[in-house]
Structures are given as C-alpha cells and as structure tokens.
Design a protein around this motif. Structure first.
Motif, PDB file in Angstrom:
ATOM      1  N   THR A  36     -24.272 -27.518  30.574  1.00  0.00           N
ATOM      2  CA  THR A  36     -23.314 -28.283  31.385  1.00  0.00           C
ATOM      3  C   THR A  36     -22.530 -29.249  30.503  1.00  0.00           C
ATOM      4  O   THR A  36     -21.324 -29.416  30.686  1.00  0.00           O
ATOM      5  CB  THR A  36     -24.034 -29.075  32.496  1.00  0.00           C
ATOM      6  N   ALA A  37     -23.188 -29.877  29.528  1.00  0.00           N
ATOM      7  CA  ALA A  37     -22.484 -30.830  28.666  1.00  0.00           C
ATOM      8  C   ALA A  37     -21.385 -30.125  27.882  1.00  0.00           C
ATOM      9  O   ALA A  37     -20.302 -30.677  27.667  1.00  0.00           O
ATOM     10  CB  ALA A  37     -23.465 -31.504  27.707  1.00  0.00           C
ATOM     11  N   VAL A  38     -21.643 -28.891  27.440  1.00  0.00           N
ATOM     12  CA  VAL A  38     -20.634 -28.162  26.658  1.00  0.00           C
ATOM     13  C   VAL A  38     -19.510 -27.673  27.568  1.00  0.00           C
ATOM     14  O   VAL A  38     -18.324 -27.900  27.279  1.00  0.00           O
ATOM     15  CB  VAL A  38     -21.268 -26.972  25.910  1.00  0.00           C
ATOM     16  N   PHE A  39     -19.867 -27.024  28.671  1.00  0.00           N
ATOM     17  CA  PHE A  39     -18.807 -26.485  29.540  1.00  0.00           C
ATOM     18  C   PHE A  39     -17.914 -27.604  30.078  1.00  0.00           C
ATOM     19  O   PHE A  39     -16.721 -27.416  30.287  1.00  0.00           O
ATOM     20  CB  PHE A  39     -19.406 -25.672  30.684  1.00  0.00           C
ATOM     21  N   ALA A  40     -18.511 -28.793  30.283  1.00  0.00           N
ATOM     22  CA  ALA A  40     -17.720 -29.912  30.810  1.00  0.00           C
ATOM     23  C   ALA A  40     -16.622 -30.334  29.833  1.00  0.00           C
ATOM     24  O   ALA A  40     -15.596 -30.875  30.242  1.00  0.00           O
ATOM     25  CB  ALA A  40     -18.638 -31.090  31.126  1.00  0.00           C
ATOM     26  N   LEU A  41     -16.819 -30.089  28.539  1.00  0.00           N
ATOM     27  CA  LEU A  41     -15.795 -30.448  27.548  1.00  0.00           C
ATOM     28  C   LEU A  41     -14.445 -29.840  27.906  1.00  0.00           C
ATOM     29  O   LEU A  41     -13.388 -30.389  27.594  1.00  0.00           O
ATOM     30  CB  LEU A  41     -16.205 -29.953  26.153  1.00  0.00           C
ATOM     31  N   ASN A  42     -14.493 -28.658  28.565  1.00  0.00           N
ATOM     32  CA  ASN A  42     -13.238 -27.973  28.877  1.00  0.00           C
ATOM     33  C   ASN A  42     -12.368 -28.781  29.837  1.00  0.00           C
ATOM     34  O   ASN A  42     -11.143 -28.656  29.807  1.00  0.00           O
ATOM     35  CB  ASN A  42     -13.536 -26.589  29.462  1.00  0.00           C
ATOM     36  N   TYR A  43     -13.006 -29.614  30.676  1.00  0.00           N
ATOM     37  CA  TYR A  43     -12.211 -30.458  31.583  1.00  0.00           C
ATOM     38  C   TYR A  43     -11.433 -31.517  30.790  1.00  0.00           C
ATOM     39  O   TYR A  43     -10.327 -31.882  31.151  1.00  0.00           O
ATOM     40  CB  TYR A  43     -13.122 -31.153  32.598  1.00  0.00           C
ATOM     41  N   LEU A  44     -12.060 -32.011  29.719  1.00  0.00           N
ATOM     42  CA  LEU A  44     -11.423 -33.102  28.971  1.00  0.00           C
ATOM     43  C   LEU A  44     -10.116 -32.655  28.342  1.00  0.00           C
ATOM     44  O   LEU A  44      -9.200 -33.442  28.166  1.00  0.00           O
ATOM     45  CB  LEU A  44     -12.352 -33.620  27.861  1.00  0.00           C
TER      46      LEU A  44
ATOM     47  N   GLY B 227      -8.344 -30.123  29.536  1.00  0.00           N
ATOM     48  CA  GLY B 227      -7.534 -29.450  30.554  1.00  0.00           C
ATOM     49  C   GLY B 227      -7.471 -27.947  30.428  1.00  0.00           C
ATOM     50  O   GLY B 227      -6.446 -27.332  30.710  1.00  0.00           O
ATOM     51  N   SER B 228      -8.568 -27.338  29.978  1.00  0.00           N
ATOM     52  CA  SER B 228      -8.482 -25.885  29.792  1.00  0.00           C
ATOM     53  C   SER B 228      -9.256 -25.102  30.842  1.00  0.00           C
ATOM     54  O   SER B 228      -9.473 -23.921  30.670  1.00  0.00           O
ATOM     55  CB  SER B 228      -8.936 -25.499  28.384  1.00  0.00           C
TER      56      SER B 228
ATOM     57  N   GLY C 268      -9.323 -23.034  33.938  1.00  0.00           N
ATOM     58  CA  GLY C 268      -8.368 -22.291  34.774  1.00  0.00           C
ATOM     59  C   GLY C 268      -6.965 -22.270  34.206  1.00  0.00           C
ATOM     60  O   GLY C 268      -6.018 -21.938  34.904  1.00  0.00           O
ATOM     61  N   GLN C 269      -6.823 -22.645  32.922  1.00  0.00           N
ATOM     62  CA  GLN C 269      -5.498 -22.682  32.313  1.00  0.00           C
ATOM     63  C   GLN C 269      -5.358 -21.596  31.252  1.00  0.00           C
ATOM     64  O   GLN C 269      -6.349 -21.111  30.722  1.00  0.00           O
ATOM     65  CB  GLN C 269      -5.254 -24.055  31.657  1.00  0.00           C
ATOM     66  N   GLU C 270      -4.111 -21.259  30.916  1.00  0.00           N
ATOM     67  CA  GLU C 270      -3.864 -20.278  29.872  1.00  0.00           C
ATOM     68  C   GLU C 270      -4.547 -20.714  28.579  1.00  0.00           C
ATOM     69  O   GLU C 270      -4.480 -21.870  28.179  1.00  0.00           O
ATOM     70  CB  GLU C 270      -2.345 -20.166  29.646  1.00  0.00           C
ATOM     71  N   GLY C 271      -5.231 -19.782  27.971  1.00  0.00           N
ATOM     72  CA  GLY C 271      -5.924 -20.096  26.723  1.00  0.00           C
ATOM     73  C   GLY C 271      -7.256 -20.787  26.943  1.00  0.00           C
ATOM     74  O   GLY C 271      -7.897 -21.215  25.987  1.00  0.00           O
ATOM     75  N   GLY C 272      -7.675 -20.919  28.190  1.00  0.00           N
ATOM     76  CA  GLY C 272      -8.903 -21.652  28.467  1.00  0.00           C
ATOM     77  C   GLY C 272      -9.966 -20.794  29.119  1.00  0.00           C
ATOM     78  O   GLY C 272     -10.015 -19.580  28.928  1.00  0.00           O
ATOM     79  N   ILE C 273     -10.824 -21.486  29.879  1.00  0.00           N
ATOM     80  CA  ILE C 273     -11.865 -20.811  30.654  1.00  0.00           C
ATOM     81  C   ILE C 273     -11.242 -20.324  31.946  1.00  0.00           C
ATOM     82  O   ILE C 273     -10.613 -21.112  32.671  1.00  0.00           O
ATOM     83  CB  ILE C 273     -13.007 -21.798  30.976  1.00  0.00           C
ATOM     84  N   ILE C 274     -11.357 -19.047  32.225  1.00  0.00           N
ATOM     85  CA  ILE C 274     -10.744 -18.487  33.425  1.00  0.00           C
ATOM     86  C   ILE C 274     -11.857 -18.206  34.442  1.00  0.00           C
ATOM     87  O   ILE C 274     -12.750 -17.404  34.176  1.00  0.00           O
ATOM     88  CB  ILE C 274      -9.987 -17.181  33.096  1.00  0.00           C
ATOM     89  N   LEU C 275     -11.786 -18.881  35.571  1.00  0.00           N
ATOM     90  CA  LEU C 275     -12.807 -18.663  36.593  1.00  0.00           C
ATOM     91  C   LEU C 275     -12.534 -17.348  37.316  1.00  0.00           C
ATOM     92  O   LEU C 275     -11.392 -16.910  37.424  1.00  0.00           O
ATOM     93  CB  LEU C 275     -12.816 -19.818  37.596  1.00  0.00           C
ATOM     94  N   ASN C 276     -13.608 -16.739  37.771  1.00  0.00           N
ATOM     95  CA  ASN C 276     -13.472 -15.459  38.469  1.00  0.00           C
ATOM     96  C   ASN C 276     -13.626 -15.645  39.973  1.00  0.00           C
ATOM     97  O   ASN C 276     -14.474 -16.420  40.421  1.00  0.00           O
ATOM     98  CB  ASN C 276     -14.535 -14.480  37.958  1.00  0.00           C
ATOM     99  N   PRO C 277     -12.829 -14.920  40.735  1.00  0.00           N
ATOM    100  CA  PRO C 277     -12.977 -14.995  42.192  1.00  0.00           C
ATOM    101  C   PRO C 277     -14.231 -14.239  42.611  1.00  0.00           C
ATOM    102  O   PRO C 277     -14.773 -13.448  41.835  1.00  0.00           O
ATOM    103  CB  PRO C 277     -11.723 -14.278  42.698  1.00  0.00           C
ATOM    104  N   PRO C 278     -14.723 -14.468  43.834  1.00  0.00           N
ATOM    105  CA  PRO C 278     -15.852 -13.656  44.304  1.00  0.00           C
ATOM    106  C   PRO C 278     -15.405 -12.202  44.445  1.00  0.00           C
ATOM    107  O   PRO C 278     -14.215 -11.934  44.617  1.00  0.00           O
ATOM    108  CB  PRO C 278     -16.198 -14.265  45.666  1.00  0.00           C
ATOM    109  N   PRO C 279     -16.340 -11.249  44.354  1.00  0.00           N
ATOM    110  CA  PRO C 279     -15.940  -9.848  44.451  1.00  0.00           C
ATOM    111  C   PRO C 279     -15.379  -9.534  45.839  1.00  0.00           C
ATOM    112  O   PRO C 279     -15.667 -10.249  46.806  1.00  0.00           O
ATOM    113  CB  PRO C 279     -17.228  -9.082  44.183  1.00  0.00           C
TER     114      PRO C 279
END
Lengths: 242, 699
Positions: free
Chosen positions: B308-316, B318-319, B321-332
């Motif tokens: 959680t500490a590492v993944f949270a870095l992506n918020y800092l 702004g990546s 759900g953004q281009e070049g960042g972590i892309i969340l997946n919709p439910p199937p």
C-alpha cells in the motif's frame, strides 16, 4: 529478386525471458535438454540467451543477449565441410543438409559463435510427446550437425503460397521466425534486408545503435544487434563469463 | 548443389484461437494434433506475444505421465497405487458420495471467475458443500492492497508505453508477476517505442530477479523494507515541495511522514539516504512515473504495508488512471451471477480448514485445479489432515502432491482441450474476456471438470442450470451479445459465437474503469517486518522466490520449462541456494557445494550457486521443485523451500509471509555438479570487442 533474410535484435528491449528459446524448441523439434545433457555440456539451443555480469555488488548488472546463428555471408563453417553439407542458400541462409552430413564437426570448430550443435545421441521423446513434433521439420539423427535455419520451413511455406498466389513477391511480415513471433518485447525482428520497405531493413538502415558480434572477423553476419543503453554503465572490462 | 523441391507434407494446418491465463493464443493444429502455440495478435492483453509457459502448453496435452483414465485407490492413501476404473462407475460413485455428504463436502479450487466459477458456485449450493480457494499467498496481499489503495477488485495494468520513470519494489513484472507478457510487451515500447524518450527503470528489492537485472539502477535493500523506502520517498517529495503536501497527508493519512526522512530509515533499509533522495527526486520529476510492488514485497509480515505504501506513491505524482500511469481495470462484463476476480483463502483461514478436516467434519473433499498440499507449507499439515477426510476426490490431469492423497482421481482436460471464458486479471485497461475453446479432441479419456461437477450434482438428485459446461460457456457468451457493444458484430447468436471463437474473445475498448479515487480509502498503518528465528542462530534471511519458468511449481511437470535456464543463475532441472561471494567465502563454499539450510522449522540440503548479485544477508531459494511425484520430469527433483518456512502470517490479511523466516547455512562437505546453461558454450566479454555493447545514450 530473391530476398536476403536477416534479423535485428534490440538488446535494449530484450529482458532475458527466453520465450524465444522455448518457441524455437517447439517449432524445430529440438530434443529435450535433459539434466544429463546439461551435465555433459551438450545442450542444444538453436537460439540461446547468454547472461553476462557487469560490475560488482552492489553496482552490478546482469545483461542478456539472444544468440541464434548469425547466418554469415562469408561463413567460416561453410568452406571447411568436406561433403558440402554446410551450404549457403541464394537467400542468404546458412543451411545444414542433414543427409549429407557425415559428422566431422569441422564446421562447429570453425564457428566463432558456437551455434552449431552435434547430435551425439539419437534424439528421444516419450511416444506421446512425439505428437507435438512439427511435421515440416526433420528430426535429426545421431551423428549429424544441426543449427538455426531462420525457420526455413516457414519461409518455404510462405514462398510456396506466394507462388500459388500468382507468383507475387512475399509481403513483409508474411514470414516470421518462431523466436521473433513469440518475443513479448518485440526485441527480435526478422525479414528481408533487401526490401527497403521491410521493418527489419528500416531498422537496420536507420539505427545509430547497430553492431555485429565479432564483426572484426569479417564474416558479415546477417544478424544485427542494437546496442544496450545504460545511462550509468560502469566502466567496461569487468564483465565475466556467461 | 541441387535444390530440392519444397518438402511435401500430407495434411493441412488449422489455426484456432483460444486462451490461457492472461493471454489470447492461436494454436497450430495439424492432423488433429496441437503443434505450436502463438500469441493471438488481436487479443488486447498480449497482442500476439507469448512466453515460455504458453509455448509449453502442448507438452501438457501429450505428457507421457498424464492420467489417462479414472483411477481408484488400491493401496494406502498416499501410496500412489491405483487401479483403472470406468467413467460410469466413478461418476455414479461420486454422485452417491456427494448425495451422502451433504453439509459435509469441501470443494477446493483456484479463485475462479467466469462460467467455471459459476458452475462451481451452483454445484456448491446445490449439494450443500463448502468452497475454499487456493492461490499463491502474495497474490492475496496484492489484491487487498489494490482494494485498499485503488478501491477495485480487479488488478490494475500499466501504461508503460507512455511512462517516463518506473520504479518496481520487488515486483518481477517482466517474468513472474501477475501478467508478465502484457508488461513485457509494454516494456519494449517503454524502452524503445518512442522517438524522443527512453523510459528509465529503477528496481528496489532484496534479491536481483530477472526484472531487476534489466533495471537502469538496482537498489539492494534489507528484506521487507520496501514500504519504509516508499514512505521516505514521500517524505522527500513533500519536504522538497515536489508534490502537494495536502495530497500526501490525505494519501498517507494516519502516518506522520516526518518520522520517515531518508536519514531515519537508511540504516534499516540498508541503502543510503542519498540513494533514497535521488530516487524520490527522479520519481517526482520524471512524470509520468509509476511505482509498483509485489512478489517478495508482499511475502513479509508487513506485506500489506509494503504494497500500500508503494502503490500510494502513484497518487502523489498524479499517475493513477492517467496516461503513462497505473491504469485501473473495470469489473468484467459478466452478469451478476457470474463471479469476477476474487482472492484465495489466506493462510490463517487454512488453519481452520485443517482443524475441520482433522475433526472429521468433511466426509468428502473435491479438489480441482490446484495443488495446495504442495503450495502451502508443510507446517500447515494439510497432507495429514486430508487423511482424516472421509474421501478425497481429485479432478486432475497429473499426480501432483494433492492428487496423491486422493481415493478417486478423475482425469480432466488440459488447457488446450477445454472450454472456458476468462476475464484476464489484470485486463488491458478496458473490458475484455478471452474465449477458450478446445483446439484438439482430448488426447486421453478425460472429461471437463465442469461436466464432472454437473453430472455429479445430477446423480445426487440436484440439478444445475446447464446440461454441460459448454452450455454454461455459450450462455455466458450470449449474455455478452446482449450487451450490444464490443468487437463482434453478428446477426444471430450462433454467428456471434462463431465470431467470438474466431477472434479469440470479446472486448470493448471504450468500457474503461470509472474515475479513480483521490486517495486510498482505508489507510494501512506502517509496520516493520518480523522474522522467525533468532538472528544469532540463524544469521541469514531465507527468501524463496517464484521461478521464472516453473512459477510456484504449477508447471514443474513440463520438460521444456524444467530445461529452461534461470535468468540469473542459468541453473536448470534443480533447486539451489544463491549466496553472495563474500557470504560463500565466509562459509568456505563454492558453486556446487551442497549445504544444509536450517530454519527453526526444519532443514534441507541444496547445492550453492555463488551469485555475484546476491544480497550478502540473503539465502535465496527458487520455488517450484520438490514435488513428491507430478510425473517423471518433476518427481524427486530439488526441494520445496516452503517446507522450511515458519508459518508466520501477514499481519493484516493473514496470508502466509513466506519470506519471513531466518536461516543458517551449514556445510556438508559434499559436492555435486549443478546442471546449468553457463559453461555450455565458451562465452565471455572480449577486451575491445565485447559481445554485448553498451552505450550511455542513443545519441
């Protein structure tokens, strides 16, 4: 005009995953490299991935290079074969004619890249696994040399289809080697070096990173490597054996 | 020389699309035999790429030790003595057993989504059984971390093709972590797909894995300190004004970042404050940048905090759900009664299952698709507990460690012979499902696992909604048709299904995840890793790690994968322990010397591989070997490091902390030749003409 087959391997894309190695073994009926084979130092891998260490802990890197046959235009393995089993096709492929080969192994001695493999044993598969063997590729018997063919069976197939299709020239991408097709990072690109529109020729003709392994031997390999980029590469000379 | 005409081969090729894992595949079938696996160029996760494991699927079909007909135990349980039985008999028997064991049946499977998950759920309800799922324990921690940080049940993907700076904390994303083909494909673009940018990749971990080997810089840390380093990065970014302090306080709510300045954590983490500071600056300034964590980072007692500490870095930066960042997946895109991705049972709950088994609560245990006796540590005692079940039925193609405990073995189809509808997890960033179809007829007298469950339920007097499993798959595809969107356009249901078969699945590029949250929904408190074993007695950390080709052991039966050199050591067909040269020197051992690994839980003997990139305080052992049987290529080979692991659990999720044990290395005086690729050919970098040429930049 007949094509001149060649390959570009981008070391900056390669991650050492070895999808190419298994893809080649599956396509070309390579005998299973058992534990005993490894202990004898007789593993057969038409394409292999070598790993080199660079630097010392903690500033150490592991670097990978896939090594297939270089298909040299001036191949040192060819003139030494007493029975002309090693032969250069008009399309630039260094071929092994299995039923001519008498197993002198002179070609292997003369290859600087160690990409020729001798069948010390009759290849064996459990009967059920033989169902997987590719019908378009001969299983090599004991006593003959074998090597990467740039998936000649795929090339022949495509050329045959193109002939039947009104004798048209092959389109770029119509033939691909098993290794290039599997490669998940698209580090390996195969095609006709003489077709300026082909992807492989465009990379080869425009890259600033190209080099050939052991180029100074003057054998003119058909495999062009693109240099690995490492913004913080340690000083060279420290790399150790693969 | 004479040119021969093209060799004539009688017969013709057929190419069928199917799927396995996260990849869409195309299989070459010739005269009814599967010959070669390729990636499906249309399927969005892998776009034509594949990997060694997908290539080896054909060996599963034609494996010489594949179970060819139903088997009934003829000796003692675990003896491996079986006699042949007929399908009619075993299905009747199973039906009676299911009927007689209502309320006392346990079903063990992997976490299943799609129609197979639906069949299992319906079966469990119809016959009043209980259902537990097994998956590698670090995956359970990862799923919980993703739920907490991003608020989704589906795993995220990455957009590396547009990323400038990537930092991975122990996630071997190029070789073993969740979707290596998808990430490798993106990695190629990350490095060389753009004219003006070459992505920069740093890796922070306590073992150099096959991904770390490709990093521009590797920071070797003390095991389990990934989360600590992430907090220090956040502290640097906030204190230097590189990111918004308010955002950071929201993201790391409940954690006082000022306590985690690089100077304060450097010693614990085993790297310098300057290295952490530089990493933080690069991460903040190299946007779009991405931070990921997994594998070993998740396998400590503080695994959830690390992730959680590492993944949270992506918020800092702004990546999310953004281009070049972590892309969340919709439910199937499944209907509500068709399950989506879910977690396996954490280790702490397995203890309860074992207690129930030992108390004689279960008259019938049905196992399908997993090998928990192998995959869970010896310390759990699952093997012994199964002996207390009334009857164990295995739906399996191979005699793996769990199947060996079965009274009745029902052989099932392998991947290339099966129907299925798989929602890849992680998906490609939009809704996608792969249609798995049989590309060849079953090679042996096997059945589909779904059909066995449907028939068993019917024989027990219960009824499931479909006559066969294939009907369940067809029904699920038809519900996709009724969505009226996606890649397939067909006039009727039949044509629609054929198109889905031909294309290899269904996807809708416009159906992406809803907007990402602004911060993690549930904060996770900071935690230190804890280790079993006194450092005085057990000076090193025992780090098991998933094998590049054998994974957690599930593919150890396939000879191509056994024979595939490990990316770091090039070792094949065996187990080994990686030691740093200075550690090896101190112990007086060299590559090939057999040592005894002693933990508070037990001991095992393995040969040493002196790895110049190994952390001096770490003894790393690959997972995947040490099977009791599992066919001729796996049987009796190497060790299972989980047998040495003290069953400590991750503090929040209860998952097994398989990297949480200390170890002592004792010499035995014996030496073996470690089979490996290294040395097969004389290969060394030449002075003045190196084999691998390295340059600092493109221009």
């Amino acid at each position: 005009m007949s094509p001149r087959w060649g390959m570009v391997i981008d070391l900056d894309r390669c991650t050492g995953c070895q999808a190419c190695v298994v893809a080649c073994q599956a396509e070309n009926n390579i005998p299973i490299n058992t534990e005993a084979v490894y202990l004898q130092h007789r593993a057969i891998e038409w394409i292999r991935v070598e790993r080199y260490w660079d630097g010392e802990y903690p500033n150490i890197k592991a670097r990978y290079i896939p090594v297939p046959c270089m298909h040299c235009s001036e191949a040192p393995c060819e003139p030494v074969c007493p029975v002309y089993a090693t032969y250069h096709t008009p399309e630039g492929i260094n071929m092994q004619v299995y039923n001519r080969c008498i197993g002198t192994r002179y070609c292997a001695v003369n290859c600087h890249w160690h990409v020729r493999f001798f069948n010390f044993w009759e290849p064996k598969w459990p009967e059920s696994l033989q169902n997987q063997l590719n019908p378009n590729v001969s299983v090599r018997s004991r006593g003959v040399m074998e090597k990467c063919t740039f998936c000649i069976q795929r090339i022949n197939n495509a050329e045959q289809n193109a002939r039947l299709d009104g004798g048209r020239p092959l389109r770029d991408g119509e033939v691909n080697t098993a290794c290039a097709q599997a490669c998940p990072t698209r580090a390996i690109v195969f095609g006709d070096l003489d077709d300026p529109e082909s992807q492989v020729a465009q990379i080869a003709n425009t890259t600033t990173r190209g080099y050939k392994v052991l180029a100074e031997l003057g054998t003119n390999p058909s495999v062009l490597y693109l240099k690995k980029i490492d913004p913080e590469a340690p000083a060279h000379g420290g790399a150790e054996s693969a | 020389p004479v040119l021969n005409p093209v060799d004539l081969v009688f017969g013709r090729d057929n190419w069928y699309a199917t799927a396995a894992g996260e990849c869409g595949l195309i299989v070459r079938v010739f005269e009814g035999r599967a010959k070669k696996v390729e990636g499906n160029p249309d399927f969005p996760t892998n776009l034509g790429a594949s990997d060694a494991r997908a290539q080896a699927l054909v060996q599963e079909v034609y494996h010489p030790d594949r179970i060819a007909q139903p088997l009934r135990l003829s000796g003692a349980r675990g003896s491996g003595e079986y006699q042949n039985a007929s399908w009619e008999d075993v299905l009747t028997e199973l039906g009676n057993d299911v009927n007689g064991a209502r309320g006392a049946t346990l079903v063990i499977t992997p976490p299943l989504s799609g129609p197979m998950g639906q069949v299992v759920n319906e079966f469990v309800q119809a016959v009043d059984a209980e259902h537990v799922t097994y998956e590698p324990e670090d995956r359970i921690v990862l799923r919980e971390a993703v739920r907490r940080v991003f608020g989704t049940d589906t795993l995220p993907t990455l957009d590396l093709a547009n990323t400038n700076f990537l930092v991975s904390f122990s996630a071997d994303f190029l070789h073993t972590w969740i979707s290596p083909v998808q990430f490798s494909r993106q990695y190629g673009e990350f490095r060389q797909g753009r004219e003006d940018v070459r992505g920069t990749y740093w890796h922070v971990s306590s073992r150099m894995d096959g991904s770390a080997a490709n990093a521009d810089r590797w920071l070797p840390i003390t095991p389990g300190t990934e989360g600590l380093v992430a907090l220090a990065m956040a502290q640097v970014m906030v204190s230097e004004g590189l990111v918004d302090r308010a955002v950071a306080e929201q993201v790391y709510s409940g954690i006082s970042l000022d306590q985690y300045a690089p100077d304060a954590v450097a010693e614990t983490a085993g790297i310098s404050a300057e290295q952490i500071t530089e990493l933080a600056r690069r991460f903040a300034e190299g946007q779009p940048s991405v931070a990921i964590a997994g594998s070993l980072a998740a396998a400590h007692t503080n695994g959830l905090f690390n992730l959680t500490a590492v993944f949270a870095l992506n918020y800092l930066v702004g990546s999310v759900g953004q281009e070049g960042g972590i892309i969340l997946n919709p439910p199937p895109p499944f209907e509500s009664d068709v399950p989506g991705p879910s977690s396996g049972l954490p280790y702490s709950d397995w203890s309860g299952v074992v207690n129930d088994l030992n108390s004689g609560r279960y008259q019938l245990v049905i196992v399908y698709g997993v090998d928990p006796v192998y995959g869970l540590p010896e310390a759990l005692g699952l093997r012994e507990a199964l002996a207390n079940a009334g009857k164990v039925v295995a739906l399996s193609s191979f005699l793996d460690d769990t199947t060996l405990q079965a009274d009745l073995i029902l052989p099932v189809h392998t991947t290339l012979e099966s129907w299925g509808l798989i929602a890849p997890d992680p998906g490609p960033g939009f809704q996608a499902v792969a249609l798995q179809q049989p590309v060849v007829n079953p090679f042996v007298d096997s059945r589909a696992a779904g059909d066995i469950l449907i028939e068993a339920a019917t024989a027990a007097g219960a009824s499931l909604p479909w006559p066969t499993y294939e009907d369940a798959v067809r029904a699920a595809v038809d519900s996709l048709r009724q969505l009226n969107r996606g890649n397939i356009d067909a006039p009727d249901a039949k044509q629609y299904f054929v198109m889905a078969q031909a294309q290899g699945g269904w996807w809708d590029t416009s159906e992406t995840a809803e907007s990402a949250p602004d911060a993690p929904e549930t904060p996770t408190p900071a935690a230190q890793p804890e280790y079993a074993g006194d450092p005085g007695q057990f000076p090193l950390y025992l780090l098991p790690f998933p094998s590049n080709s054998l994974g957690y052991g599930e593919t150890a039966n396939l000879p191509w994968l056994q024979a595939l050199p490990d990316p770091m050591t090039s070792a094949v067909w065996s187990s080994w322990v990686e030691l740093n040269p200075t550690t090896a020197d101190r112990l007086g051992v060299d590559t090939g010397d057999v040592v005894r690994l002693v933990t508070p839980r037990g001991s095992a003997e393995v040969p040493v591989y002196v790895n110049p990139a190994a952390h001096p305080d770490v003894a790393a052992v690959p997972m995947g070997q040490g099977h009791t049987d599992f066919g001729r290529y796996a049987k009796g080979r190497g060790i299972n490091p989980l047998d040495l692991v003290e069953p400590a659990t991750e503090s929040e999720t209860g998952a097994l902390a398989w990297a949480g044990t200390r170890v002592r290395v004792e010499t035995t005086g014996r030496k073996v030749r470690l089979p490996r690729f290294e040395g097969q050919v004389p290969a060394f970098q030449l002075e003045g003409a190196p084999i691998i040429e390295v340059i600092p930049s493109e221009h």
